[in-house]
Design an enzyme around this catalytic site. Structure first.
Site, short mmCIF file in Angstrom:
data_model
loop_
_atom_site.label_atom_id
_atom_site.label_comp_id
_atom_site.label_asym_id
_atom_site.label_seq_id
_atom_site.Cartn_x
_atom_site.Cartn_y
_atom_site.Cartn_z
NE ARG A 126 62.42 42.68 -0.03
CZ ARG A 126 62.63 41.35 0.27
NH1 ARG A 126 63.15 40.99 -1.00
NH2 ARG A 126 62.75 40.81 1.84
CE LYS B 157 63.30 41.48 9.70
NZ LYS B 157 64.24 41.64 8.56
NE ARG C 122 59.76 36.39 0.43
CZ ARG C 122 60.00 37.42 1.00
NH1 ARG C 122 60.65 36.50 2.99
NH2 ARG C 122 59.87 38.84 1.17
P1 ADP Z 1 64.71 37.84 6.57
O1 ADP Z 1 63.09 37.03 7.85
O2 ADP Z 1 65.18 39.23 8.32
O3 ADP Z 1 64.43 38.47 5.70
P2 ADP Z 1 65.35 35.33 6.37
O4 ADP Z 1 65.31 34.76 7.72
O5 ADP Z 1 64.58 34.39 5.56
O6 ADP Z 1 65.69 36.62 6.59
O7 ADP Z 1 67.12 34.43 5.95
C1 ADP Z 1 66.67 35.03 4.45
C2 ADP Z 1 67.92 34.20 4.23
O8 ADP Z 1 69.60 33.77 4.34
C3 ADP Z 1 67.41 32.88 4.42
O9 ADP Z 1 67.46 31.57 3.30
C4 ADP Z 1 67.76 32.08 5.34
O10 ADP Z 1 67.87 30.77 5.38
C5 ADP Z 1 70.16 32.54 5.15
N1 ADP Z 1 70.16 32.85 6.83
C6 ADP Z 1 69.51 33.45 7.43
N2 ADP Z 1 70.68 33.99 8.87
C7 ADP Z 1 71.62 33.35 8.10
C8 ADP Z 1 72.73 33.23 8.92
N3 ADP Z 1 73.54 33.37 9.82
N4 ADP Z 1 73.64 32.90 7.97
C9 ADP Z 1 73.27 32.57 6.28
N5 ADP Z 1 72.30 32.83 5.73
C10 ADP Z 1 71.61 32.87 6.71
P1 AMP Z 2 59.31 39.96 4.99
O1 AMP Z 2 58.70 38.25 4.58
O2 AMP Z 2 59.15 40.63 6.21
O3 AMP Z 2 60.61 39.96 3.67
O4 AMP Z 2 57.96 41.25 3.88
C1 AMP Z 2 57.79 40.83 2.38
C2 AMP Z 2 57.44 42.43 2.30
O5 AMP Z 2 55.46 42.39 2.63
C3 AMP Z 2 58.30 43.63 2.63
O6 AMP Z 2 58.49 43.73 1.12
C4 AMP Z 2 57.01 44.83 2.34
O7 AMP Z 2 56.23 44.72 1.33
C5 AMP Z 2 55.86 44.05 2.81
N1 AMP Z 2 55.31 43.48 4.13
C6 AMP Z 2 55.97 42.70 5.49
N2 AMP Z 2 55.64 43.96 6.38
C7 AMP Z 2 55.20 45.19 6.52
C8 AMP Z 2 55.15 45.82 6.99
N3 AMP Z 2 55.33 45.86 9.18
N4 AMP Z 2 54.42 47.06 6.83
C9 AMP Z 2 54.73 47.37 5.92
N5 AMP Z 2 54.94 46.12 4.59
C10 AMP Z 2 55.11 44.99 5.26
#
Ligand code: ADP
Ligand code: AMP
Length: 217
Positions: A173, A15, A162
């Protein structure tokens, strides 16, 4: 009329990565609730202290805290043309609050790309995720390495892993996502604005699929 795009999908689906690409393309702010929480944690704000207790366990931050934070973010002038929302909403009550907030600005959620990927891929992606301390941009040790190891391509700040990306917290999660966030799939399907996107290809392949579903100006 402003344009609001909500990216839905499990942790690690991509995302944030796709939101960054869309934000550049449409010149709309990328609003990541997780990034705003982490900024508050770094700055040791009262809200950050509350959020930290939930985030460290992989639990959701309570709806009232989260909605108040997003409401505040929407007050900034860069949101007048709309926004790319990443990680918010995460529960049906948050989605109701979002609809209400957007009505105040004469807008609505226009499109909900729902990015999917198998659980093993999510765990591998999060285990290798390296995030920028300053701008939050996510890299991946294998799939999207930074140009200079350990440093962000955009602002050269240090990258870190993280705490909540450790495999045990990630598994929790994903469970929390299934229980509390997955009901949003039907919520937005009923509104006729959800489109599923296969997130299991490369970042570029997923970006191409995302492009193909964008019918917003
Ligand atoms: P989300 O926001 O849904 O938690 P991220 O965009 O942070 O996910 O992506 C999670 C990890 O996977 C990051 O390290 C990113 O660089 C990697 N990533 C994102 N999209 C892809 C993909 N299509 N293929 C492989 N790795 C990806
Ligand atoms: P993310 O960066 O989206 O992976 O979010 C990291 C963490 O932040 C999640 O596991 C939740 O603990 C908290 N968080 C982020 N967005 C929300 C939301 N919309 N509602 C509740 N908790 C959230």
């Amino acid at each position: 009329m402003p344009t609001y795009i909500v990216l839905l999908g499990p942790p690690g689906a991509g995302k944030g990565t796709q939101a960054g690409i869309l934000s550049e393309k449409f010149k709309l702010p990328h609003i990541s609730s997780g990034d705003i929480f982490r900024e508050n944690i770094r700055n040791n704000t009262e809200m950050g202290k509350i959020a930290q207790t939930f985030i460290s366990k992989g639990e959701l931050v309570p709806d009232d805290v989260t909605v108040a934070m997003i409401r505040d973010r929407f007050k900034r002038p860069d949101c007048v043309r709309g926004a790319i929302l990443d990680g918010f909403p995460r529960t049906p009550p948050q989605a109701d609050s979002l609809a209400e907030m957007l009505r105040e600005f004469g807008g609505k959620v226009d499109l909900v790309p729902f990015i999917t990927a198998p659980a093993e891929a999510l765990i591998e992606r999060l285990a290798g995720r390296w995030s920028c301390k300053e701008c939050g941009h996510a890299f991946h040790s294998k799939f999207n390495p930074p140009k200079t190891p350990g440093h962000c391509d955009f602002d050269q700040s240090a990258l870190y892993q993280r705490d909540d990306d450790k495999p045990d917290t990630v598994k929790h999660r994903i469970d929390v996502y299934q229980q509390q966030t997955a009901p949003l799939i039907d919520y937005y399907k009923k509104g006729g604005i959800l489109t599923e996107v296969n997130g299991f290809g490369s970042i570029e392949e997923v970006a191409t699929l995302m492009n193909s579903i964008m019918c917003v100006e």
